[in-house]
Design a protein around this motif. Structure first.
Motif, mmCIF file in Angstrom:
data_model
loop_
_atom_site.group_PDB
_atom_site.id
_atom_site.type_symbol
_atom_site.label_atom_id
_atom_site.label_comp_id
_atom_site.label_asym_id
_atom_site.label_seq_id
_atom_site.Cartn_x
_atom_site.Cartn_y
_atom_site.Cartn_z
ATOM 1 N N TYR A 94 20.890 52.700 47.713
ATOM 2 C CA TYR A 94 20.866 51.217 48.044
ATOM 3 C C TYR A 94 21.987 50.582 47.220
ATOM 4 O O TYR A 94 21.866 50.085 46.131
ATOM 5 N N PRO A 95 23.275 50.418 47.913
ATOM 6 C CA PRO A 95 24.227 49.717 47.197
ATOM 7 C C PRO A 95 24.062 48.312 47.146
ATOM 8 O O PRO A 95 23.487 47.502 47.731
ATOM 9 N N SER A 96 24.891 47.763 46.235
ATOM 10 C CA SER A 96 25.134 46.295 46.226
ATOM 11 C C SER A 96 26.324 45.734 47.129
ATOM 12 O O SER A 96 27.141 46.654 46.927
ATOM 13 N N PHE A 142 29.109 43.103 48.394
ATOM 14 C CA PHE A 142 30.160 41.949 48.088
ATOM 15 C C PHE A 142 31.284 41.499 49.249
ATOM 16 O O PHE A 142 31.792 42.474 49.954
ATOM 17 N N LYS A 173 27.375 37.585 47.637
ATOM 18 C CA LYS A 173 26.827 39.136 47.554
ATOM 19 C C LYS A 173 25.508 39.187 47.802
ATOM 20 O O LYS A 173 24.545 38.179 48.051
ATOM 21 N N THR A 216 22.193 42.111 47.066
ATOM 22 C CA THR A 216 21.934 43.446 46.376
ATOM 23 C C THR A 216 20.741 44.296 46.914
ATOM 24 O O THR A 216 20.390 45.397 46.424
ATOM 25 N N ASN A 257 28.949 48.392 45.643
ATOM 26 C CA ASN A 257 28.831 49.189 44.220
ATOM 27 C C ASN A 257 27.810 49.886 44.219
ATOM 28 O O ASN A 257 26.587 49.430 44.649
ATOM 29 N N SER A 258 28.051 51.273 44.092
ATOM 30 C CA SER A 258 26.650 52.239 44.427
ATOM 31 C C SER A 258 25.625 52.185 43.504
ATOM 32 O O SER A 258 26.057 51.867 42.183
ATOM 33 N N GLN A 259 24.725 52.769 43.942
ATOM 34 C CA GLN A 259 23.751 53.151 42.689
ATOM 35 C C GLN A 259 24.037 54.582 41.928
ATOM 36 O O GLN A 259 25.246 55.049 42.384
ATOM 37 N N GLU A 305 30.038 51.981 38.059
ATOM 38 C CA GLU A 305 30.395 50.608 38.142
ATOM 39 C C GLU A 305 31.594 50.223 38.706
ATOM 40 O O GLU A 305 31.747 49.125 38.477
ATOM 41 N N LYS A 306 32.151 51.124 39.415
ATOM 42 C CA LYS A 306 33.138 50.939 40.190
ATOM 43 C C LYS A 306 33.023 50.501 41.621
ATOM 44 O O LYS A 306 32.181 50.827 42.171
ATOM 45 N N LEU A 307 33.746 49.401 42.130
ATOM 46 C CA LEU A 307 33.540 48.763 43.455
ATOM 47 C C LEU A 307 34.519 49.675 44.207
ATOM 48 O O LEU A 307 35.479 50.088 43.808
#
Lengths: 114, 113
Positions: free
Chosen positions: B30-32, B34, B49, B51, B93-95, B99-101
């Protein structure tokens, strides 16, 4: 307000020169990032740092190195600039440890290598 | 790996027209999601964004809804202005600790008066 500043807006360098791009953030962020932006290719991650002296390669690290001696400052180094490194370079930062955390970007440095 | 696909530009609209910029993604879990905007001569800034699934992000009249069933996060605005002319980037931004977009390639929007 979060502020991310980059040392230069425009730079012109010669092939073979060593180039330093500096980025400073004032929000005590753990994570800092360097991207390059090229038309038709979007943003590509060069390097990522999640703490002082810690770094991780991104998607296109070849020809680049980085330095993070202080938490607020993240430097991108082109060891021997080449014409294919002509690009827009963007620095970003954010807090560590949260997937939904916004990245904050600097204004960019447009580098021309002749 | 994770990826984002957004509609090719450039997009040219007249003022007050309706805007849609399509964005679909491929990611595990479940990515966030943006949307970032880049105005001429500037760096990127967050536009909105979301989430989790069915969340709607909104800002400055722009909206996007996180649709897990269609893996999409399309950007919409009911009435664009000349000042909305910019490049728009969809990102995720993946689970899983990264922490990279991951960014799409960007869509350039030009709004004419």
């Amino acid at each position: 307000d979060v502020k991310v500043t980059q040392s230069s807006r425009y730079l012109v360098k010669r092939t073979g020169e060593k180039v330093f791009l500096e980025c400073v953030q004032d929000m005590d962020h753990e994570n800092m990032f360097w991207y390059r932006q090229d038309p038709g290719l979007g943003l590509r991650l060069i390097y990522f740092s999640y703490d002082v002296k810690m770094k991780e390669k991104g998607d296109i690290p070849e020809g680049y190195s980085v330095s993070r001696e202080k938490k607020e400052r993240f430097s991108l180094i082109l060891e021997s600039a080449s014409t294919n490194q002509t690009s827009m370079y963007l620095c970003a930062s954010n807090l560590r440890g949260r997937q939904q955390e916004t990245q904050y970007f600097g204004p960019g440095t447009r580098l021309l290598v002749l | 790996g994770d990826s984002v696909t957004q509609m090719e530009g450039p997009v040219t609209l007249s003022e007050e027209a309706f805007l849609t910029i399509n964005c679909t993604y491929t990611a595990t879990g479940y990515p966030s999601l943006f949307w970032y905007v880049q105005y001429p001569g500037e760096g990127l800034q967050l536009l909105l964004k979301a989430t989790k699934a069915d969340d709607k992000g909104s800002n400055k009249g722009f909206e996007a809804t996180y649709r897990k069933e269609t893996t999409s996060f399309h950007l919409e605005k009911g009435s664009v202005q000349v000042s909305d002319s910019a490049v728009y980037f969809c990102a995720l931004n993946s689970q899983g600790g990264s922490e990279k977009l991951v960014f799409g390639k960007g869509t350039k929007l030009t709004v004419n008066p």
